[in-house]
Enzyme design. Structure first.
Site, PDB file in Angstrom:
ATOM      1  N   GLY A 208     -49.764 -25.527   7.639  1.00 37.51           N
ATOM      2  CA  GLY A 208     -50.285 -26.989   8.081  1.00 37.51           C
ATOM      3  C   GLY A 208     -50.943 -28.196   7.266  1.00 37.51           C
TER       4      GLY A 208
ATOM      5  N   LEU B 106     -51.070 -30.787   6.363  1.00 34.81           N
ATOM      6  CA  LEU B 106     -49.992 -31.278   6.322  1.00 34.81           C
ATOM      7  C   LEU B 106     -50.295 -32.224   4.738  1.00 34.81           C
ATOM      8  CD1 LEU B 106     -46.292 -30.596   7.610  1.00 34.81           C
ATOM      9  CD2 LEU B 106     -47.800 -29.017   5.898  1.00 34.81           C
ATOM     10  N   HIS B 107     -49.928 -32.309   3.313  1.00 37.31           N
ATOM     11  CA  HIS B 107     -50.567 -33.746   3.079  1.00 37.31           C
ATOM     12  C   HIS B 107     -49.415 -34.032   1.218  1.00 37.31           C
ATOM     13  CE1 HIS B 107     -50.994 -30.447  -0.365  1.00 37.31           C
ATOM     14  NE2 HIS B 107     -52.033 -29.934   0.350  1.00 37.31           N
TER      15      HIS B 107
ATOM     16  N   GLY C  94     -48.411 -33.156  -1.055  1.00 29.56           N
ATOM     17  CA  GLY C  94     -47.993 -31.243  -2.024  1.00 29.56           C
ATOM     18  C   GLY C  94     -47.224 -30.882  -0.896  1.00 29.56           C
ATOM     19  N   HIS C  95     -47.447 -30.762   0.172  1.00 30.19           N
ATOM     20  CA  HIS C  95     -46.097 -30.321   1.507  1.00 30.19           C
ATOM     21  C   HIS C  95     -45.201 -31.341   1.685  1.00 30.19           C
ATOM     22  CE1 HIS C  95     -49.771 -28.541   2.607  1.00 30.19           C
ATOM     23  NE2 HIS C  95     -49.112 -27.476   2.502  1.00 30.19           N
TER      24      HIS C  95
ATOM     25  N   GLN D 257     -53.035 -12.865   6.938  1.00 28.02           N
ATOM     26  CA  GLN D 257     -52.783 -13.292   5.587  1.00 28.02           C
ATOM     27  C   GLN D 257     -54.215 -13.753   4.641  1.00 28.02           C
ATOM     28  OE1 GLN D 257     -50.029 -16.660   4.822  1.00 28.02           O
ATOM     29  NE2 GLN D 257     -51.089 -17.593   3.368  1.00 28.02           N
TER      30      GLN D 257
ATOM     31  N   GLY E 138     -44.596 -24.122  -3.465  1.00 27.28           N
ATOM     32  CA  GLY E 138     -45.116 -25.237  -4.710  1.00 27.28           C
ATOM     33  C   GLY E 138     -45.850 -23.963  -6.169  1.00 27.28           C
TER      34      GLY E 138
ATOM     35  N   ASP F 252     -49.219 -22.385  -5.693  1.00 30.00           N
ATOM     36  CA  ASP F 252     -49.772 -20.953  -5.588  1.00 30.00           C
ATOM     37  C   ASP F 252     -48.641 -20.144  -6.340  1.00 30.00           C
ATOM     38  OD1 ASP F 252     -51.751 -21.616  -2.910  1.00 30.00           O
ATOM     39  OD2 ASP F 252     -50.259 -22.716  -2.443  1.00 30.00           O
TER      40      ASP F 252
ATOM     41  N   ARG G 104     -57.204 -27.486   2.276  1.00 27.86           N
ATOM     42  CA  ARG G 104     -58.449 -26.868   1.605  1.00 27.86           C
ATOM     43  C   ARG G 104     -59.638 -27.961   0.996  1.00 27.86           C
ATOM     44  NH1 ARG G 104     -56.700 -21.251   1.441  1.00 27.86           N
ATOM     45  NH2 ARG G 104     -56.920 -20.180   2.113  1.00 27.86           N
TER      46      ARG G 104
HETATM   47  P1  PAJ Z   1     -49.563 -23.661   2.338  1.00 30.84           P
HETATM   48  O1  PAJ Z   1     -51.217 -23.419   1.508  1.00 30.84           O
HETATM   49  O2  PAJ Z   1     -49.544 -24.822   3.664  1.00 30.84           O
HETATM   50  O3  PAJ Z   1     -48.803 -23.991   1.353  1.00 30.84           O
HETATM   51  C1  PAJ Z   1     -47.233 -24.765   2.219  1.00 30.84           C
HETATM   52  C2  PAJ Z   1     -46.152 -25.303   0.603  1.00 30.84           C
HETATM   53  O4  PAJ Z   1     -47.067 -25.342  -0.031  1.00 30.84           O
HETATM   54  C3  PAJ Z   1     -46.410 -23.618  -0.760  1.00 30.84           C
HETATM   55  O5  PAJ Z   1     -45.188 -23.287  -1.127  1.00 30.84           O
HETATM   56  C4  PAJ Z   1     -47.278 -23.909  -1.824  1.00 30.84           C
HETATM   57  O6  PAJ Z   1     -47.502 -23.740  -2.601  1.00 30.84           O
HETATM   58  C5  PAJ Z   1     -47.332 -25.641  -1.280  1.00 30.84           C
HETATM   59  N1  PAJ Z   1     -48.209 -26.158  -2.122  1.00 30.84           N
HETATM   60  C6  PAJ Z   1     -49.612 -26.316  -1.530  1.00 30.84           C
HETATM   61  N2  PAJ Z   1     -50.148 -27.577  -2.175  1.00 30.84           N
HETATM   62  C7  PAJ Z   1     -49.078 -28.415  -2.884  1.00 30.84           C
HETATM   63  C8  PAJ Z   1     -49.370 -29.018  -4.006  1.00 30.84           C
HETATM   64  N3  PAJ Z   1     -50.074 -29.918  -4.328  1.00 30.84           N
HETATM   65  N4  PAJ Z   1     -47.931 -29.536  -4.456  1.00 30.84           N
HETATM   66  C9  PAJ Z   1     -46.457 -28.757  -3.995  1.00 30.84           C
HETATM   67  N5  PAJ Z   1     -46.596 -28.086  -3.669  1.00 30.84           N
HETATM   68  C10 PAJ Z   1     -47.721 -27.365  -2.446  1.00 30.84           C
HETATM   69  O7  PAJ Z   1     -48.344 -21.524   0.905  1.00 30.84           O
HETATM   70  C11 PAJ Z   1     -48.852 -21.356   2.859  1.00 30.84           C
HETATM   71  O8  PAJ Z   1     -49.252 -22.371   3.187  1.00 30.84           O
HETATM   72  C12 PAJ Z   1     -48.996 -19.729   2.737  1.00 30.84           C
HETATM   73  O9  PAJ Z   1     -49.080 -19.227   2.334  1.00 30.84           O
HETATM   74  C13 PAJ Z   1     -47.398 -19.714   3.855  1.00 30.84           C
HETATM   75  C14 PAJ Z   1     -45.998 -19.586   2.756  1.00 30.84           C
HETATM   76  C15 PAJ Z   1     -46.682 -20.475   3.931  1.00 30.84           C
HETATM   77  C16 PAJ Z   1     -47.067 -17.822   3.651  1.00 30.84           C
HETATM   78  O10 PAJ Z   1     -47.881 -18.045   5.227  1.00 30.84           O
END
Ligand code: PAJ
Length: 284
Positions: free
Chosen positions: A31, A33-34, A36-37, A61, A149, A152, A191
């Site tokens: 959540g 969300l931005h 990237g998501h 985690q 993404g 990570d 963050r």
């Molecule tokens: P979260 O940090 O919410 O990220 C969800 C997905 O969005 C991840 O695959 C992450 O790599 C991708 N993401 C985040 N910022 C991004 C950006 N700037 N550009 C492209 N993709 C981006 O990662 C998690 O959640 C958790 O660890 C999860 C996999 C959901 C397990 O709890």
């Protein structure tokens, strides 16, 4: 967009979609969300998937309790973003639904070396928690495609290993999507909203360091660039955790540029209370 909070309701709904021969694309998130998501959802929509997104701030985690408690929660804005992005289903479980037997129980996956370096070394137990929740989500959603993404990078490798350990690599395809950045280069992250205005202005230094590591690939001296980056980060008030260069295929750390293989530069650094990570592919 349909919202489900219960696993059974979601599964009933998805099995009907599967009977209509739809391919299911899954975007797991925590959540806040931005864009990237949004880009992951868009990629799934563009691939004509029936798109399921999950929002679950997974307690297992987080090593740092404050980090978990301060994790931004913005449900209304998230629902709006997902609806606009064309997401079909949002799965929004609570902790009880995800961990009915408590968070201590769960499958034990072994990520080996990946769990010992970089994020694994600095956040002990983190990938165990990621593996636990992603495995559970995959069992629930059973997607044809899983969108994650590159932001990570190590998590993508852990999830690739997880798909292998779950024996579903041939059923669920992992699609790794490029990192979306703010106009100044800062990688988008949930963050980032916790940064103060001056911190936000400084945060781009991480990306600038990665670009300088990338730019000096033909100099051959990673250790010099690494020290420069560590000094700059410290000088600007960061607490760097690592500035690293690794083989992009297996994350084997290296002290030297090697132009014959794909490499990735990775940085983790704290700015005040906020821990930021980013990475850049070097050649290939
Ligand atoms: P979260 O940090 O919410 O990220 C969800 C997905 O969005 C991840 O695959 C992450 O790599 C991708 N993401 C985040 N910022 C991004 C950006 N700037 N550009 C492209 N993709 C981006 O990662 C998690 O959640 C958790 O660890 C999860 C996999 C959901 C397990 O709890």
């Amino acid at each position: 967009m349909v919202i489900f909070k219960k696993i059974h309701d979601l599964q009933d709904f998805l099995s009907a979609k599967r009977k209509e021969n739809m391919t299911i694309g899954f975007v797991p998130t925590m959540g806040a969300l931005h864009d990237g998501h949004r880009s992951l959802v868009k990629k799934a929509v563009d691939s004509k998937d029936f798109v399921v997104c999950s929002i679950f701030v997974n307690p297992t985690q987080f090593k740092d309790k404050t980090d978990f408690e301060k994790y931004p929660v913005t449900p209304d804005a998230d629902i709006l973003l997902l609806t606009q992005a064309g997401c079909h289903v949002l799965f929004l479980p609570d902790v009880q639904e995800m961990y009915p037997d408590g968070t201590g129980k769960g499958n034990d996956f072994d990520f080996g070396y990946l769990d010992t370096v970089l994020e694994g070394a600095h956040r002990p137990g983190h990938f165990k928690g990621v593996g636990q929740v992603v495995a559970r989500l995959l069992n629930i959603v059973q997607p044809d495609r899983l969108y994650m993404g590159q932001k990570d990078y190590q998590q993508c490798m852990v999830v690739r290993s997880l798909l292998g350990q779950m024996n579903i690599s041939d059923k669920t395809e992992l699609i790794i999507c490029p990192t979306l950045r703010e106009p100044d280069g800062l990688a988008m992250s949930s963050r980032n909203t916790r940064l103060t205005e001056p911190q936000r202005a400084l945060a781009i230094v991480i990306y600038q360091c990665l670009v300088s590591i990338q730019g000096k690939v033909n100099d051959g001296n990673f250790d010099i660039v690494q020290k420069e980056c560590l000094d700059i980060l410290k000088d600007k008030g960061f607490e760097p955790e690592y500035v690293a260069l690794a083989d992009a295929r297996d994350l084997a750390l290296t002290d030297n540029y090697n132009t014959t293989r794909p490499m990735v530069a990775l940085i983790a650094a704290k700015l005040g209370q906020v821990r930021l990570i980013d990475n850049l592919l070097i050649n290939g």
